[in-house]
Design an enzyme around this catalytic site. Sequence first.
Site, mmCIF file in Angstrom:
data_model
loop_
_atom_site.group_PDB
_atom_site.id
_atom_site.type_symbol
_atom_site.label_atom_id
_atom_site.label_comp_id
_atom_site.label_asym_id
_atom_site.label_seq_id
_atom_site.Cartn_x
_atom_site.Cartn_y
_atom_site.Cartn_z
ATOM 1 C CE LYS A 1 3.464 4.323 -0.591
ATOM 2 N NZ LYS A 1 3.037 4.454 0.776
ATOM 3 C CE LYS B 1 -0.969 9.966 -1.062
ATOM 4 N NZ LYS B 1 -0.648 8.989 -0.023
ATOM 5 C CE LYS C 1 6.142 11.771 3.564
ATOM 6 N NZ LYS C 1 5.785 10.579 4.346
HETATM 7 P P1 TYM Z 1 2.590 9.248 5.639
HETATM 8 O O1 TYM Z 1 3.940 9.508 6.176
HETATM 9 O O2 TYM Z 1 2.460 8.776 4.233
HETATM 10 O O3 TYM Z 1 1.701 10.528 5.789
HETATM 11 C C1 TYM Z 1 1.622 11.215 7.032
HETATM 12 C C2 TYM Z 1 0.276 11.871 7.204
HETATM 13 O O4 TYM Z 1 0.041 12.817 6.147
HETATM 14 C C3 TYM Z 1 -1.198 12.551 5.533
HETATM 15 N N1 TYM Z 1 -1.108 12.906 4.111
HETATM 16 C C4 TYM Z 1 -1.959 13.725 3.479
HETATM 17 N N2 TYM Z 1 -3.029 14.398 3.904
HETATM 18 C C5 TYM Z 1 -3.683 15.172 2.994
HETATM 19 N N3 TYM Z 1 -3.308 15.290 1.687
HETATM 20 C C6 TYM Z 1 -2.236 14.624 1.225
HETATM 21 N N4 TYM Z 1 -1.859 14.757 -0.043
HETATM 22 C C7 TYM Z 1 -1.492 13.793 2.130
HETATM 23 N N5 TYM Z 1 -0.382 13.025 2.008
HETATM 24 C C8 TYM Z 1 -0.173 12.475 3.225
HETATM 25 C C9 TYM Z 1 -1.415 11.042 5.737
HETATM 26 O O5 TYM Z 1 -2.761 10.673 5.635
HETATM 27 C C10 TYM Z 1 -0.887 10.859 7.133
HETATM 28 O O6 TYM Z 1 -1.869 11.220 8.096
HETATM 29 N N6 TYM Z 1 1.653 4.793 7.751
HETATM 30 C C11 TYM Z 1 1.588 6.226 7.948
HETATM 31 C C12 TYM Z 1 2.414 6.699 9.123
HETATM 32 C C13 TYM Z 1 2.071 6.001 10.376
HETATM 33 C C14 TYM Z 1 0.983 6.290 11.249
HETATM 34 C C15 TYM Z 1 1.075 5.344 12.306
HETATM 35 C C16 TYM Z 1 -0.034 7.251 11.228
HETATM 36 C C17 TYM Z 1 2.746 4.952 10.913
HETATM 37 N N7 TYM Z 1 2.141 4.553 12.069
HETATM 38 C C18 TYM Z 1 0.141 5.324 13.363
HETATM 39 C C19 TYM Z 1 -0.960 7.230 12.258
HETATM 40 C C20 TYM Z 1 -0.874 6.298 13.309
HETATM 41 C C21 TYM Z 1 2.110 6.905 6.684
HETATM 42 O O7 TYM Z 1 2.776 6.312 5.889
HETATM 43 O O8 TYM Z 1 1.799 8.249 6.601
#
Ligand code: TYM
Length: 330
Positions: A114, A198, A201
């Site tokens: 990032k 990947k 968003k």
């Molecule tokens: P975030 O919001 O970026 O993504 C949410 C979930 O989606 C998965 N993901 C993907 N999986 C497959 N292919 C992709 N292209 C892809 N893009 C995103 C991510 O791996 C994730 O599982 N920090 C975390 C959110 C969070 C969290 C937590 C998760 C905060 N606290 C506690 C688990 C437990 C995040 O930014 O995910």
Amino acid sequence: MDNKKRMLSGIKPTGKLTLGNYIGAIKQFIAYQDEYEMFVFIADLHALTLPIDAKELRQNTKDLISIYLACGLDPSKVVLFKQSDVHEHAELGYIMTCNSNMGELFRMTQYKDKTAKMGNNESIPTGIYIYPALMAADILLYDADYVPVGIDQKQHVELTRDLAIRFNSHYSDTFKVPEPIIATNGAKINSLSNPLKKMSKSESEKGTVYLLEDLTITRKKIMSAVTDSGSEVVYDTINKPGISNLLTIMSSLTNMPINEIEKQFENKGYGEFKKAVADVVCKELNDLQTKVKEIQSSGIIEKVLEEGASKASYYARKKLSKVYRKVGLR
Ligand code: TYM
């Protein structure tokens, strides 16, 4: 419910949700909700780690809870809540930040990715540096056994384990040490325009399918997805990353094994295959979008979040007060 193992995960409401979030995370949550005692939340404090407009954050939050419900997360089985409604997250987040060190946060790949484009180090927001400590708190507050995430978040769950083990050995047993669960298929959905990266968003619009977008646009994106040389529909991530990505998408949405899809498209060109992928994705998203609209006009969102916050607070309060005693704040 009591003897079930506990599972927890969340998604941050930055930007619009993608097909990657759906396949890598939400579909897993649905699959697990009967088997585990599940906690699923909206990681809205995490959304503040990069600048975001307040109105946009509110809208994203509403969309995310509607998507959770539309996808089939059942609030009578799952504790469904918004992180900022349970203030213990921020409080334990602070304690975990104090129990982490600069080196281990600096090593996080997400942080490096990032910030790679940000250039001047002094302007990098502190939030994206320390958020893994908040994520650790999210997980440890609830004694989660398992954390289903996409591959990009696995390292943060590993950090959570390290922090929990360190805290437990320093202050005596306090936290359960969680394990990440990574989907066998769909743990990383890649961009349609750059299948080596990947789908995210914040990446290219053309390469990302958004769950609530106009489906004529979705179809166009899939039909113009970057493919590879040759014409055979075969799974080969080294030589055919584009086709492999589309095969993964199709297989995760239809539950058909990849080798069966390959057979189905033997001697058929990329065009026909892409059309089939577009049909599957558009059908799935069309159903989802219809349900999202129903949910948003039904007025149930507030009630669901209120009840979820009250259930989550029960656990979070108990854990935080234990932590406060251990570290000497009580
Ligand atoms: P975030 O919001 O970026 O993504 C949410 C979930 O989606 C998965 N993901 C993907 N999986 C497959 N292919 C992709 N292209 C892809 N893009 C995103 C991510 O791996 C994730 O599982 N920090 C975390 C959110 C969070 C969290 C937590 C998760 C905060 N606290 C506690 C688990 C437990 C995040 O930014 O995910």
